[in-house]
Design an enzyme around this catalytic site. Structure first.
Site, short mmCIF file in Angstrom:
data_model
loop_
_atom_site.label_atom_id
_atom_site.label_comp_id
_atom_site.label_asym_id
_atom_site.label_seq_id
_atom_site.Cartn_x
_atom_site.Cartn_y
_atom_site.Cartn_z
N LYS A 1 6.78 -2.06 0.61
CA LYS A 1 5.78 -2.98 1.14
C LYS A 1 5.99 -3.16 2.64
CE LYS A 1 3.72 -7.46 0.36
NZ LYS A 1 2.45 -6.84 0.82
N GLY B 1 -2.71 -9.48 3.24
CA GLY B 1 -2.41 -9.79 4.64
C GLY B 1 -0.97 -9.57 5.03
N ASN C 1 1.96 1.44 9.90
CA ASN C 1 0.77 0.83 9.29
C ASN C 1 -0.16 0.33 10.38
OD1 ASN C 1 -1.14 -0.60 7.90
ND2 ASN C 1 0.31 -1.67 6.58
N CYS D 1 -4.21 -1.58 8.28
CA CYS D 1 -4.44 -2.68 7.35
C CYS D 1 -5.67 -3.48 7.80
CB CYS D 1 -3.24 -3.61 7.26
SG CYS D 1 -3.56 -5.02 6.19
N THR E 1 -6.98 1.34 2.86
CA THR E 1 -8.14 0.85 2.12
C THR E 1 -9.41 0.85 2.97
OG1 THR E 1 -7.50 -1.37 2.77
CG2 THR E 1 -6.79 -0.63 0.60
#
Lengths: 248, 302
Positions: free
Chosen positions: B45, B72, B125, B128, B191
């Site tokens: 994560k 979030g 990342n 997001c 996503t």
């Protein structure tokens, strides 16, 4: 785990009462835990549904209301068909058998179901307060009556039992006798009010929360609620929490 | 039995299956269902330099063949991870990928420095959709991708994977920008930005209003993007987006992915990761393919 649906009843128009054969899960199940059920049809996610009862050490019973696509598909299952169930999941209620006769269980609407298993597991029969919208919504009176030392029923419109809120009955009960622990499951405003009364009178309150859920095992961190200033997972850290610590 | 080993930017995985960051926590929960050593790699994560509380609930909404989430990037921060989670994770014979997030370029650099060489790979990342600052804002602009990749790469002690956002007009351009910035590998897709409205309340289901769509619904978009990125760059690709079966994974490999991540499918079936791995192997055996690497990019276009 694939379980066989062995009994199916429909006590109300939109409410179904299922019993599945699953010795492994039945053996582990504790009051307040839930099952994460693959409903079939177009529902992609599993649905968390609380355990209502464990019988003969091998059957699990759960009752649910048809609210959307998932529960609608689940309701269409027939006896003899199999259901994919993950569980039992979450932490159940903490039992205090020494005080069980003074324990008070308060359920509202479809939140009453996990309390039946709890009443049976507590050891001594507790007092139980159940609240419903009206007479038509009242259910499981006989079963709760058998599992409790005193059963009180309230309806919002007074069409059955006490005319008023479960919190009114709670206050009456506190005036007439000792309340050692409160266990509650139902609509959020009801649980919030009960948690406040508990705090005021120094009575521990265990609340069973509900939130939109993903994995059910604690990994996806979607079903969070605020507890003691931090986010807790309803599925893994709950669904039962200390009412005094929950920020409703 | 087909050879399942893959090499991603110099790191050897025993099989091509990893986890989609954010669907697998730090592995503890699913280790109750299968041994983490069964996986080629575990992608953890997202971690930031400081703890993040994430967004209020509801954080998940069901959509046709998928979900929207708006967690979030909730996480305890790199320091707590290194102290409480990493020692436990190290007992497993699998590669660890730390997914790094932040609100500014400095945040990303800082978390990469904090993580040092404690894991086997980093995944940047920058895609997001659920955070106000950073996240997708970096990943949808080619110049920003190149700059942030370069700066994080400069302090990275382990190979750097850049995770691409699908919320762009030209995915190949973003892939080339990451390559130019020095990325060692790419992963895609994150996503798709979406929204679901409850028609009874006339409000979005998610508290955050919008969120990231994942699950089988996004798979065709993901396969197309993996194919386009394969044509644009030579970097190793970790493909993901709705993979639920071995055949889904094979599609990604044929499109040009060197490995795959399973994420949302595991939210429904806790054994999805292992099942996908076994089904890839079964496909290879049935089709007399000796090595999983032999089918990478082997799609024959019309």
């Amino acid at each position: 785990m694939i379980c066989e649906l062995v009994k199916k009843e429909q006590p109300k128009e939109h409410i179904y009462d299922f019993t599945v054969l699953c010795p492994e899960m039945a053996e582990q199940a504790k009051a307040g835990q839930f099952l994460h059920i693959l409903c079939g049809g177009d529902a992609y996610l599993r649905r968390p549904i609380s355990i209502c009862d464990v019988t003969e050490g091998k059957y699990l019973r759960f009752i649910f209301e048809v609210r959307g696509e998932g529960t609608k598909s689940l309701a269409e299952k027939k006896v003899g068909e199999s259901i994919d169930i993950l569980g039992p999941l979450g932490n159940g209620f903490s039992l205090h058998p020494e005080d069980a006769e003074d324990a008070l269980l308060i359920g509202g609407g479809i939140g009453i179901f996990p309390l039946l298993n709890l009443a049976k597991e507590l050891g001594n029969k507790p007092n139980v307060i159940l609240g419903f919208r009206n007479k038509d919504a009242v259910m499981m009176e006989d079963e709760f009556s058998a599992a409790s030392s005193k059963l009180m029923i309230a309806t919002d419109d007074g069409s059955y039992g006490f005319h008023g809120l479960v919190t009114d009955l709670l206050k009456q009960q506190m005036e007439t006798g000792r309340v050692s622990h409160i266990y509650t499951c139902g609509p959020t405003p009801m649980m919030r009010a009960i948690a406040e009364i508990g705090k005021e009178h120094n009575i521990p309150v265990q609340v069973s929360l509900e939130e939109r859920m993903g994995c059910g095992v604690g990994a996806c961190v979607t079903c969070t609620c605020m507890v003691n200033g931090g986010r807790k997972r309803v599925c893994k850290d709950g669904p039962v929490f200390d009412g005094a610590e929950v920020e409703f | 039995m087909a050879e399942m080993k893959v090499n991603i930017a110099g790191v050897e995985w025993k099989n091509p299956v990893t986890t989609g960051s954010g669907t697998f926590g730090f592995g503890r929960e699913y280790n109750e269902y299968f041994n983490l050593s069964e996986l080629g790699a575990v992608c953890l994560k997202a971690l930031s330099a400081v703890p993040r509380l994430g967004n209020p609930s509801p954080r998940i909404a069901e959509t046709p063949k998928g979900i929207l989430n708006s967690v979030g990037l909730q996480n305890p921060g790199a320091e707590v991870f290194l102290e409480r989670e990493l020692p436990w994770l190290r007992q497993f014979d699998t590669k660890l990928i730390a997914n790094l997030c932040g609100s500014t370029i400095e945040d990303y650099v800082k978390v990469a420095e904090m993580m040092g060489d404690s894991v086997d790979m980093f995944e940047l990342n920058i895609s997001c959709p659920n955070v106000k600052e950073g996240g997708m804002a970096f990943g949808t602009n080619a110049k920003m991708i190149e700059e942030i990749t370069q700066k994080v790469k400069a302090v990275s002690k382990v190979p750097l994977i850049v995770k691409l956002s699908p919320n762009v007009t030209d995915i190949a351009e973003m892939a080339r920008a990451a390559e130019a910035g020095g990325a060692d590998a790419l992963s895609l897709i994150n996503t798709l930005f979406g929204m679901k409205i409850d028609v009874k309340t006339r409000r979005p289901v998610l508290y955050n209003n919008m969120g990231g769509l994942s699950g089988p619904a996004v798979k065709p978009v993901a396969v197309r993007m993996v194919y386009q990125v394969r044509q644009a760059v030579k970097l190793p690709i970790i493909g993901m987006g709705g993979i639920t079966t071995g055949e889904d994974a094979i599609e990604f490999l044929l499109a040009g992915a060197n490995a795959v991540a399973v994420g949302t499918a595991g939210i429904v079936d806790p054994y999805a990761w292992i099942r996908v791995r076994d089904e890839i192997e079964a496909y290879l055996d049935e089709n007399h393919i000796k090595d999983v690497n032999d089918i990478v990019g082997m799609v024959e276009m019309h």
